[in-house]
Enzyme design. Structure first.
Site, PDB file in Angstrom:
ATOM      1  N   GLY A 247      71.404  -4.458  15.724  1.00  0.00           N
ATOM      2  CA  GLY A 247      70.159  -3.768  15.388  1.00  0.00           C
ATOM      3  C   GLY A 247      70.093  -2.345  15.906  1.00  0.00           C
ATOM      4  N   GLU A 289      71.937  -9.009  13.071  1.00  0.00           N
ATOM      5  CA  GLU A 289      71.952  -9.664  14.384  1.00  0.00           C
ATOM      6  C   GLU A 289      71.628  -8.691  15.513  1.00  0.00           C
ATOM      7  OE1 GLU A 289      75.759 -11.480  13.744  1.00  0.00           O
ATOM      8  OE2 GLU A 289      76.829  -9.693  14.367  1.00  0.00           O
ATOM      9  N   PRO A 290      70.349  -8.335  15.642  1.00  0.00           N
ATOM     10  CA  PRO A 290      69.946  -7.417  16.714  1.00  0.00           C
ATOM     11  C   PRO A 290      69.903  -8.121  18.071  1.00  0.00           C
ATOM     12  CG  PRO A 290      68.018  -8.129  15.466  1.00  0.00           C
ATOM     13  CD  PRO A 290      69.210  -8.765  14.816  1.00  0.00           C
ATOM     14  N   GLY A 291      70.309  -7.409  19.086  1.00  0.00           N
ATOM     15  CA  GLY A 291      70.231  -7.943  20.451  1.00  0.00           C
ATOM     16  C   GLY A 291      69.367  -7.037  21.299  1.00  0.00           C
ATOM     17  N   ARG A 292      69.924  -5.836  21.566  1.00  0.00           N
ATOM     18  CA  ARG A 292      69.265  -4.855  22.437  1.00  0.00           C
ATOM     19  C   ARG A 292      67.813  -4.613  22.045  1.00  0.00           C
ATOM     20  NH1 ARG A 292      72.357  -0.912  24.987  1.00  0.00           N
ATOM     21  NH2 ARG A 292      74.042  -1.408  23.537  1.00  0.00           N
ATOM     22  N   ARG A 329      75.643  -0.826  33.708  1.00  0.00           N
ATOM     23  CA  ARG A 329      75.690   0.079  32.547  1.00  0.00           C
ATOM     24  C   ARG A 329      75.802   1.570  32.923  1.00  0.00           C
ATOM     25  NH1 ARG A 329      72.187   0.714  29.286  1.00  0.00           N
ATOM     26  NH2 ARG A 329      73.429   0.971  27.404  1.00  0.00           N
ATOM     27  N   CYS A 360      79.328  -1.048  47.837  1.00  0.00           N
ATOM     28  CA  CYS A 360      80.352  -0.209  48.460  1.00  0.00           C
ATOM     29  C   CYS A 360      81.064   0.586  47.387  1.00  0.00           C
ATOM     30  CB  CYS A 360      81.336  -1.076  49.222  1.00  0.00           C
ATOM     31  SG  CYS A 360      80.529  -2.006  50.512  1.00  0.00           S
ATOM     32  N   GLU A 361      80.349   1.419  46.729  1.00  0.00           N
ATOM     33  CA  GLU A 361      80.788   2.245  45.603  1.00  0.00           C
ATOM     34  C   GLU A 361      79.789   3.382  45.547  1.00  0.00           C
ATOM     35  OE1 GLU A 361      82.841   1.801  42.826  1.00  0.00           O
ATOM     36  OE2 GLU A 361      83.692  -0.088  43.519  1.00  0.00           O
TER      37      GLU A 361
HETATM   38  C1  PLP Z   1      79.156  -8.203  16.343  1.00  0.00           C
HETATM   39  C2  PLP Z   1      77.935  -7.754  17.060  1.00  0.00           C
HETATM   40  N1  PLP Z   1      76.744  -8.165  16.605  1.00  0.00           N
HETATM   41  C3  PLP Z   1      75.595  -7.811  17.225  1.00  0.00           C
HETATM   42  C4  PLP Z   1      75.623  -6.996  18.345  1.00  0.00           C
HETATM   43  C5  PLP Z   1      74.338  -6.635  18.996  1.00  0.00           C
HETATM   44  O1  PLP Z   1      74.130  -5.286  18.926  1.00  0.00           O
HETATM   45  P1  PLP Z   1      72.762  -4.675  19.490  1.00  0.00           P
HETATM   46  O2  PLP Z   1      72.545  -5.279  20.825  1.00  0.00           O
HETATM   47  O3  PLP Z   1      73.013  -3.223  19.543  1.00  0.00           O
HETATM   48  O4  PLP Z   1      71.683  -5.020  18.519  1.00  0.00           O
HETATM   49  C6  PLP Z   1      76.852  -6.522  18.847  1.00  0.00           C
HETATM   50  C7  PLP Z   1      76.908  -5.641  20.025  1.00  0.00           C
HETATM   51  O5  PLP Z   1      77.745  -4.827  20.200  1.00  0.00           O
HETATM   52  C8  PLP Z   1      78.056  -6.920  18.176  1.00  0.00           C
HETATM   53  O6  PLP Z   1      79.237  -6.505  18.619  1.00  0.00           O
END
Ligand code: PLP
Length: 436
Positions: A247, A289-292, A329, A360-361
């Protein structure tokens, strides 16, 4: 910048999900990951609304790699999303949470036979196949089990997004997927069609992460119909499912202004429809398939500020009780974050300091950030830490991983308990000869 349900109380404290963050820090200790349930649910709904209203044959899958716990699986299931998992561990978490395996998509450029077997045994929705070797392995496993594997073939449309090089995944020079330009994608399609125990349900592509404009999505949506047309012409097979990957990017800093989900849906779907109808091809089922962008802005990490080292005319270091192990990150991607003093959230950020972790970095969490005169004992709230923070956390320096609390309508619940010192040695084995 206030995100999700964040507010500031009359006492000047940062409040998330109706919970006072200063009280959360006292009750659960720090570092503490705080997840805003209403924000997560609204993000899931926004994606579904934007895509389903334009193309009902859509499935939004949450990319579990961003942040996955059993509680999150339940929320995602309740919101009617599918789930993208990238390992046996993520899949197991989903199964333990009662997530329907038929709505799970298994990813990865090197799935082990155990992971593939697990996927087939539990009737995973789709396996997203990354290579010809994998096709062969899945085919033989499925044959041996007397079943058929439903797959999507991951292809790389050679799109080069302007994002950090580690999170560009749709370029030709990428370990993921089969290149369209190189002819490997079409060869992969032919190979899949010849496999006895594989059903090629469709294609998958993913161009990159933390995308703050639509250019890369737009390019991918232009290129995929061309490839779908090639597949149709060369093999006679009409692609019925198309997964267009992750996403949108999110607001880590005030100047980050990602496009809206509505804009994303309009751009991608319009481009795809136009390209396909020009070739007389039907619009496939679309997946995203959004994650972030589902969990990122919903997460805040609370730290306690400790020693402050002022180097005259050079820099003021403000140490916090976490760092690299709960958020790698900044070190990995030069990622930048916003933060505020949670117990004095109305005071103007008048002092530029560097927030340093306690590893320790040189684990500088945030370089050169303006904060409201930080003092030892203050609670620092680092924003937009919901994605790829807990998920990427480690026990470096044998730090215990922080707890995760879910906040909603004034209630807070632990969804991951804080690790203990006992947890740290729980997997150590002391050989007999070394005991004494
Ligand atoms: C194959 C695939 N799908 C979905 C995602 C999720 O991406 P985001 O978190 O940017 O929405 C990623 C993250 O790199 C990915 O590699």
């Amino acid at each position: 910048m206030l995100l999700g349900t964040q507010q500031v109380s009359a006492a000047g404290h940062l409040v998330i999900g109706g919970c006072d963050t200063v009280e959360l820090a006292q009750q659960y200790g720090t570092p503490l990951y705080v997840m805003d349930e209403a924000c997560i649910r609204e993000n899931c709904r926004a994606y579904r609304r934007a895509f389903e209203s334009r193309h009902p044959q859509t499935e939004i899958c949450y990319a579990g790699k961003a942040f996955l716990t059993m509680a999150l699986c339940r929320i995602v299931d309740q919101e009617g999303l599918g789930l993208d998992v990238a390992s046996a561990g993520e899949f197991y978490t989903a199964l333990q949470a009662g997530f329907p395996p038929g709505r799970v998509y298994l990813h990865g450029n090197f799935k082990s036979p155990m992971e593939m077997g697990m996927a087939l045994d539990h009737g995973v929705g789709r396996i997203v196949v990354d290579s010809v070797e994998e096709l062969e392995l899945i085919d033989s496993l499925a044959q041996a089990k007397g079943t058929t594997a439903n797959i999507l073939l991951r292809v790389t449309p050679a799109v080069d997004p302007h994002t950090h090089k580690f999170i560009q995944t749709g370029k030709i020079d990428s370990k993921f997927g089969l290149g369209i330009d190189t002819g490997q994608a079409l060869a992969g399609v032919r190979h899949a069609l010849n496999c006895q125990s594989i059903k090629l349900c469709g294609l998958h592509c993913h161009v990159g992460s933390q995308l703050l404009d639509l250019e890369a999505f737009d390019l991918a949506a232009e290129m995929m119909p061309q490839f779908i047309k090639t597949v149709d012409q060369e093999t006679g097979v009409t692609i019925e499912e198309l997964n267009v990957g992750g996403g949108l990017g999110i607001r880590y800093l005030e100047e980050h202004q990602p496009p809206s989900v509505e804009n994303l849906a309009e751009t991608v779907l319009t481009k795809l429809k136009r390209g396909l109808s020009a070739s007389g091809l039907p619009m496939p089922k679309i997946m995203l398939e959004p994650g972030r962008s589902i969990v990122g802005e919903a997460g805040t990490t609370l730290y306690t500020i400790g020693p402050i080292k002022d180097i005259p005319h050079v820099r003021k270091y403000v140490s916090v009780d976490g760092g690299l192990s709960d958020n790698p990150r900044p070190a990995l991607y030069d990622a930048r974050y916003s933060a505020l003093i949670a117990n004095r959230a109305t005071e103007p950020p008048n002092e530029v300091v560097t927030v340093a972790g306690k590893h320790c970095e040189t684990d500088n969490l945030i370089m050169d950030i303006a904060l409201a005169s930080p003092r030892p004992g203050d609670t620092l709230a680092v924003q937009s830490t919901g994605a790829y923070n807990y998920a990427m956390s480690s026990n470096y320096n044998r730090f215990t991983r922080p707890a995760v609390v879910l906040v909603n309508e004034g209630e807070s619940e632990v969804i991951v308990r804080r690790e203990t010192l006992e947890d740290l040695v729980a997997h150590d084995v002391l050989p007999e000869r070394l005991r004494c």
